[in-house]
Design a protein around this motif. Structure first.
Motif, PDB file in Angstrom:
ATOM      1  N   VAL A 282      -0.436   5.286 -27.810  1.00 24.39           N
ATOM      2  CA  VAL A 282      -1.338   4.805 -26.762  1.00 24.39           C
ATOM      3  C   VAL A 282      -0.559   4.471 -25.495  1.00 24.39           C
ATOM      4  O   VAL A 282      -1.011   4.739 -24.381  1.00 24.39           O
ATOM      5  CB  VAL A 282      -2.130   3.574 -27.266  1.00 24.39           C
ATOM      6  CG1 VAL A 282      -2.965   2.989 -26.132  1.00 24.39           C
ATOM      7  CG2 VAL A 282      -3.029   3.960 -28.431  1.00 24.39           C
ATOM      8  N   THR A 283       0.630   3.894 -25.660  1.00 24.27           N
ATOM      9  CA  THR A 283       1.448   3.535 -24.508  1.00 24.27           C
ATOM     10  C   THR A 283       1.817   4.764 -23.684  1.00 24.27           C
ATOM     11  O   THR A 283       1.799   4.728 -22.446  1.00 24.27           O
ATOM     12  CB  THR A 283       2.733   2.810 -24.968  1.00 24.27           C
ATOM     13  OG1 THR A 283       2.365   1.564 -25.592  1.00 24.27           O
ATOM     14  CG2 THR A 283       3.654   2.529 -23.792  1.00 24.27           C
TER      15      THR A 283
ATOM     16  N   ILE B 230       7.387  -0.650  -7.108  1.00 23.90           N
ATOM     17  CA  ILE B 230       7.939  -0.547  -8.461  1.00 23.90           C
ATOM     18  C   ILE B 230       7.610  -1.807  -9.257  1.00 23.90           C
ATOM     19  O   ILE B 230       7.223  -1.738 -10.426  1.00 23.90           O
ATOM     20  CB  ILE B 230       9.461  -0.311  -8.409  1.00 23.90           C
ATOM     21  CG1 ILE B 230       9.758   1.066  -7.824  1.00 23.90           C
ATOM     22  CG2 ILE B 230      10.079  -0.442  -9.793  1.00 23.90           C
ATOM     23  CD1 ILE B 230      11.237   1.364  -7.672  1.00 23.90           C
ATOM     24  N   ALA B 231       7.750  -2.966  -8.623  1.00 18.90           N
ATOM     25  CA  ALA B 231       7.488  -4.225  -9.314  1.00 18.90           C
ATOM     26  C   ALA B 231       6.040  -4.303  -9.789  1.00 18.90           C
ATOM     27  O   ALA B 231       5.762  -4.720 -10.923  1.00 18.90           O
ATOM     28  CB  ALA B 231       7.806  -5.406  -8.402  1.00 18.90           C
ATOM     29  N   THR B 232       5.111  -3.892  -8.925  1.00 18.57           N
ATOM     30  CA  THR B 232       3.691  -3.929  -9.300  1.00 18.57           C
ATOM     31  C   THR B 232       3.423  -2.999 -10.470  1.00 18.57           C
ATOM     32  O   THR B 232       2.733  -3.359 -11.431  1.00 18.57           O
ATOM     33  CB  THR B 232       2.808  -3.520  -8.106  1.00 18.57           C
ATOM     34  OG1 THR B 232       3.043  -4.428  -7.027  1.00 18.57           O
ATOM     35  CG2 THR B 232       1.332  -3.557  -8.490  1.00 18.57           C
ATOM     36  N   PHE B 233       3.977  -1.786 -10.397  1.00 16.04           N
ATOM     37  CA  PHE B 233       3.776  -0.824 -11.483  1.00 16.04           C
ATOM     38  C   PHE B 233       4.340  -1.353 -12.792  1.00 16.04           C
ATOM     39  O   PHE B 233       3.693  -1.259 -13.843  1.00 16.04           O
ATOM     40  CB  PHE B 233       4.445   0.508 -11.135  1.00 16.04           C
ATOM     41  CG  PHE B 233       4.326   1.541 -12.222  1.00 16.04           C
ATOM     42  CD1 PHE B 233       3.183   2.302 -12.343  1.00 16.04           C
ATOM     43  CD2 PHE B 233       5.358   1.730 -13.137  1.00 16.04           C
ATOM     44  CE1 PHE B 233       3.056   3.249 -13.350  1.00 16.04           C
ATOM     45  CE2 PHE B 233       5.243   2.669 -14.147  1.00 16.04           C
ATOM     46  CZ  PHE B 233       4.092   3.431 -14.261  1.00 16.04           C
ATOM     47  N   VAL B 234       5.559  -1.928 -12.749  1.00 14.70           N
ATOM     48  CA  VAL B 234       6.201  -2.427 -13.963  1.00 14.70           C
ATOM     49  C   VAL B 234       5.377  -3.543 -14.586  1.00 14.70           C
ATOM     50  O   VAL B 234       5.156  -3.579 -15.805  1.00 14.70           O
ATOM     51  CB  VAL B 234       7.634  -2.917 -13.656  1.00 14.70           C
ATOM     52  CG1 VAL B 234       8.195  -3.721 -14.827  1.00 14.70           C
ATOM     53  CG2 VAL B 234       8.534  -1.739 -13.353  1.00 14.70           C
ATOM     54  N   VAL B 235       4.892  -4.474 -13.766  1.00 19.78           N
ATOM     55  CA  VAL B 235       4.124  -5.612 -14.288  1.00 19.78           C
ATOM     56  C   VAL B 235       2.807  -5.140 -14.891  1.00 19.78           C
ATOM     57  O   VAL B 235       2.430  -5.544 -16.000  1.00 19.78           O
ATOM     58  CB  VAL B 235       3.865  -6.651 -13.180  1.00 19.78           C
ATOM     59  CG1 VAL B 235       2.865  -7.699 -13.650  1.00 19.78           C
ATOM     60  CG2 VAL B 235       5.171  -7.326 -12.784  1.00 19.78           C
TER      61      VAL B 235
ATOM     62  N   GLY C 223       6.729 -11.236 -24.103  1.00 18.21           N
ATOM     63  CA  GLY C 223       7.942 -10.474 -24.370  1.00 18.21           C
ATOM     64  C   GLY C 223       8.070  -9.262 -23.471  1.00 18.21           C
ATOM     65  O   GLY C 223       9.171  -8.939 -23.012  1.00 18.21           O
ATOM     66  N   ALA C 224       6.959  -8.575 -23.213  1.00 22.56           N
ATOM     67  CA  ALA C 224       7.012  -7.392 -22.352  1.00 22.56           C
ATOM     68  C   ALA C 224       7.429  -7.757 -20.932  1.00 22.56           C
ATOM     69  O   ALA C 224       8.196  -7.037 -20.288  1.00 22.56           O
ATOM     70  CB  ALA C 224       5.656  -6.700 -22.343  1.00 22.56           C
TER      71      ALA C 224
ATOM     72  N   ALA D  53       2.002  -2.112 -15.990  1.00 23.93           N
ATOM     73  CA  ALA D  53       2.264  -1.309 -17.182  1.00 23.93           C
ATOM     74  C   ALA D  53       2.646  -2.202 -18.352  1.00 23.93           C
ATOM     75  O   ALA D  53       2.188  -2.001 -19.485  1.00 23.93           O
ATOM     76  CB  ALA D  53       3.374  -0.302 -16.904  1.00 23.93           C
ATOM     77  N   ALA D  54       3.486  -3.210 -18.103  1.00 27.76           N
ATOM     78  CA  ALA D  54       3.905  -4.111 -19.176  1.00 27.76           C
ATOM     79  C   ALA D  54       2.726  -4.880 -19.743  1.00 27.76           C
ATOM     80  O   ALA D  54       2.590  -5.030 -20.968  1.00 27.76           O
ATOM     81  CB  ALA D  54       4.972  -5.080 -18.658  1.00 27.76           C
TER      82      ALA D  54
END
Length: 221
Positions: A100-101, A117-122, A165-166, A124-125
Motif C-alpha cells: 500500500v505504501t 521536500i519537507a511538506t512531501f516527507v511529512v 515513529g515515522a 507521506a510519513a
C-alpha cells in the motif's frame, strides 16, 4: 482480572524488542530493495506490477524481524503465547503495508508539484504510517485475542506509535541528509528503525497493563 500486573521488566523488555526488531529489520529491508533486488533482476523496472510485488517483500522482511523480537518479549509475558503465529501475522502485515505504501507514494509523487521536500516527507510519513500502523495493529490484535482478555485499543496504539515513529524516522530527510548510496541508506535504516521502534515501544508498552491473560477454562468435574 483487575489485579493483573505484567511480569517485572515487561515494559523495558518490550521497548527493547521494538527497537531491536526495527533497527535490524529496516536496514535489511533496505538492502533487499537497494542491493539484492536490483542485482537479481537488473531489468526489474520493466516488469511493472511484478517488481512492485517484489519490492513489497521488504515490508515482510522488516515485519518478520519486528515480529520475532516482539514474540520473544511476549513469551515472557503470556505463557503459551503463539510466537510463530505472531511472527507470521506481523510479516504478512509488513508486506501488505509495504504494498500500500508503494501505491501511496506513487499517488503522492504525482501530486507533489509545488510541494516542498519537507511538506512531501511529512505528508507521506503520516499517510503511510496510518496505513501501516492499522495494518500491523489489526493483524497483531487478532493474535493477541487468543491469549488476552481484552485488546480493543491495540490497533489504535500501534497506529499512534507508527505515526510518531515515522515522523522521527523521517527527521534526516527534513534535516537535508538525503544521500542515496547503499551505505548511507542502510545506516539511515538502522538509525531510523531504532527511532521508530523506540516510539512504537513507548506508546504501546503501557497497553499490557490492561490486557490480562485469558482465564484458563475450568475442567469439568
Amino acid at each position: 482480572m483487575a489485579d493483573w500486573t505484567p511480569p517485572a521488566g515487561n515494559g523495558p523488555r518490550w521497548i527493547a524488542a521494538c527497537v531491536v526488531g526495527l533497527a535490524v529489520g529496516l536496514p535489511l529491508a533496505t538492502l533487499w530493495n537497494v542491493v539484492l533486488l536490483p542485482q537479481a533482476m537488473p531489468e526489474a523496472g520493466r516488469l511493472g506490477m511484478l517488481v512492485m510485488l517484489l519490492r513489497a517483500l521488504a515490508g515482510a522482511i522488516a515485519g518478520g524481524c519486528l515480529g520475532l523480537a516482539q514474540a520473544v518479549a511476549l513469551m515472557r509475558t503470556y505463557p503459551g503465547f503463539p510466537a510463530p503465529l505472531w511472527i507470521g501475522a506481523t510479516a504478512a502485515a509488513g508486506y501488505a503495508a509495504a504494498l500500500v505504501t508503494i501505491l501511496v507514494y506513487g499517488v503522492l509523487t504525482s501530486w507533489a508539484a509545488g510541494m516542498t521536500i519537507a511538506t512531501f516527507v511529512v505528508i507521506a510519513a503520516l499517510v503511510t504510517s496510518v496505513v501501516s500502523g492499522l495494518t500491523y495493529g489489526l493483524a497483531q490484535g487478532r493474535v493477541l485475542g487468543r491469549v488476552v482478555a481484552a485488546q480493543g485499543t491495540w490497533a489504535w496504539l500501534v497506529m499512534l506509535g507508527s505515526m510518531l515513529g515515522a515522523l522521527l524516522g523521517s527527521a534526516r530527510w527534513l534535516l537535508g541528509v538525503t544521500a542515496t548510496d547503499a551505505t548511507s541508506l542502510v545506516t539511515g535504516g538502522i538509525i531510523g528503525g531504532a527511532l521508530e521502534g523506540l516510539a512504537l515501544g513507548l506508546v504501546t508498552a503501557g497497553a499490557f497493563r490492561v490486557m490480562p491473560p485469558r482465564r484458563a477454562p475450568r475442567s469439568q468435574p
